[in-house]
Design a protein around this motif. Structure first.
Motif, mmCIF file in Angstrom:
data_model
loop_
_atom_site.group_PDB
_atom_site.id
_atom_site.type_symbol
_atom_site.label_atom_id
_atom_site.label_comp_id
_atom_site.label_asym_id
_atom_site.label_seq_id
_atom_site.Cartn_x
_atom_site.Cartn_y
_atom_site.Cartn_z
ATOM 1 N N UNK A 6 0.885 -1.213 -0.285
ATOM 2 C CA UNK A 6 0.456 0.032 0.060
ATOM 3 C C UNK A 6 1.157 1.513 0.057
ATOM 4 N N UNK A 7 2.062 0.958 0.395
ATOM 5 C CA UNK A 7 2.745 2.235 0.827
ATOM 6 C C UNK A 7 3.653 2.819 -0.561
ATOM 7 N N UNK A 8 3.396 1.861 -1.683
ATOM 8 C CA UNK A 8 4.300 1.713 -3.008
ATOM 9 C C UNK A 8 3.111 2.233 -3.774
ATOM 10 N N UNK A 9 2.109 1.502 -3.456
ATOM 11 C CA UNK A 9 0.973 2.012 -4.723
ATOM 12 C C UNK A 9 0.694 3.148 -4.256
ATOM 13 N N UNK A 17 9.204 9.222 -5.738
ATOM 14 C CA UNK A 17 10.100 8.257 -5.923
ATOM 15 C C UNK A 17 10.442 7.570 -3.835
ATOM 16 N N UNK A 18 11.011 6.679 -4.043
ATOM 17 C CA UNK A 18 11.488 5.952 -2.647
ATOM 18 C C UNK A 18 12.378 7.044 -1.785
ATOM 19 N N UNK A 19 13.714 8.001 -2.832
ATOM 20 C CA UNK A 19 13.860 8.986 -1.974
ATOM 21 C C UNK A 19 13.571 9.947 -1.785
ATOM 22 N N UNK A 20 12.249 10.479 -2.760
ATOM 23 C CA UNK A 20 11.495 11.981 -2.012
ATOM 24 C C UNK A 20 10.500 11.381 -0.998
ATOM 25 N N UNK A 21 10.412 10.811 -0.728
ATOM 26 C CA UNK A 21 9.497 10.440 0.197
ATOM 27 C C UNK A 21 9.759 9.916 1.674
ATOM 28 N N UNK A 22 10.824 9.905 1.272
ATOM 29 C CA UNK A 22 12.448 9.202 2.782
ATOM 30 C C UNK A 22 12.611 10.635 2.842
ATOM 31 N N UNK A 23 13.189 11.722 2.102
ATOM 32 C CA UNK A 23 13.527 12.570 2.258
ATOM 33 C C UNK A 23 12.501 13.519 3.346
ATOM 34 N N UNK A 28 15.412 7.447 5.912
ATOM 35 C CA UNK A 28 16.729 6.473 4.846
ATOM 36 C C UNK A 28 15.749 6.122 4.012
ATOM 37 N N UNK A 29 16.135 6.185 2.402
ATOM 38 C CA UNK A 29 16.003 5.638 1.498
ATOM 39 C C UNK A 29 15.373 4.566 1.165
ATOM 40 N N UNK A 34 12.687 -0.757 2.481
ATOM 41 C CA UNK A 34 12.807 -1.988 2.794
ATOM 42 C C UNK A 34 10.824 -2.292 3.813
ATOM 43 N N UNK A 35 10.291 -1.146 3.790
ATOM 44 C CA UNK A 35 8.977 -0.873 4.207
ATOM 45 C C UNK A 35 8.559 -1.796 2.837
ATOM 46 N N UNK A 36 8.144 -0.958 1.344
ATOM 47 C CA UNK A 36 7.665 -1.282 0.528
ATOM 48 C C UNK A 36 7.834 -3.720 0.234
ATOM 49 N N UNK A 37 9.417 -3.566 0.473
ATOM 50 C CA UNK A 37 9.754 -5.419 0.397
ATOM 51 C C UNK A 37 8.730 -5.782 1.999
ATOM 52 N N UNK A 38 8.672 -5.675 2.859
ATOM 53 C CA UNK A 38 7.738 -5.794 3.608
ATOM 54 C C UNK A 38 8.902 -6.542 4.711
ATOM 55 N N UNK A 39 10.406 -5.822 4.409
ATOM 56 C CA UNK A 39 11.238 -6.340 5.375
ATOM 57 C C UNK A 39 11.843 -5.711 6.247
#
Length: 141
Positions: A6-9, A17-23, A28-29, A34-39
């Protein structure tokens, strides 16, 4: 669909981007990846920050724990006691009605009416599937 999916969607739908959301939320990106991958599982405060950045309700990201029809039925059973859900038979099949005498049910009724209007707009072509999904994710009813 899990929290990471859902985060990715919603991240992609929001043009991040992952980097943009992280910032945007101060992580961190690799944390977003890792959230998106479920790790890794984001904390409640991280989920709230992600939802705020994506302009969606935090509940749109949260894991409901529903698995299959029985899980959905269990949720409906719980809502029967909490907000007065009850089954009703209609010409179209079985539906759920809200008991207006239960405290808090009026707000739910208004939210369901808003949902019905938006769903009708989707069915008539007034809004796209993407607009409908964005509305559901951002609805704070």
């Amino acid at each position: 669909m899990g929290v990471g999916e859902r985060i990715r969607r919603y991240r992609k739908a929001g043009g991040y981007t992952q980097k943009g959301l992280a910032e945007e939320i101060g992580v961190t990106e690799s944390a977003i990846r890792n959230y998106e991958l479920g790790l890794r599982m984001p904390s409640e405060s991280q989920l709230e920050a992600i939802a705020k950045a994506l302009d969606i309700a935090p509940e749109a990201l949260a894991d409901t724990g529903l698995v299959g029809a029985r899980g959905a039925l269990e949720m409906v059973f719980r809502l029967e006691g909490e907000i007065g859900f009850r089954p009703v038979e209609t010409e179209d099949g079985i539906g759920i009605a809200v008991n207006p005498k239960v405290e808090g049910s009026q707000k739910l009724s208004q939210a369901l009416k808003a949902w019905a209007r938006m769903r009708a707009d989707l069915d008539s072509g007034k809004v796209s599937e993407a607009e409908y999904e964005a509305w559901k994710a951002s609805f704070k009813g």
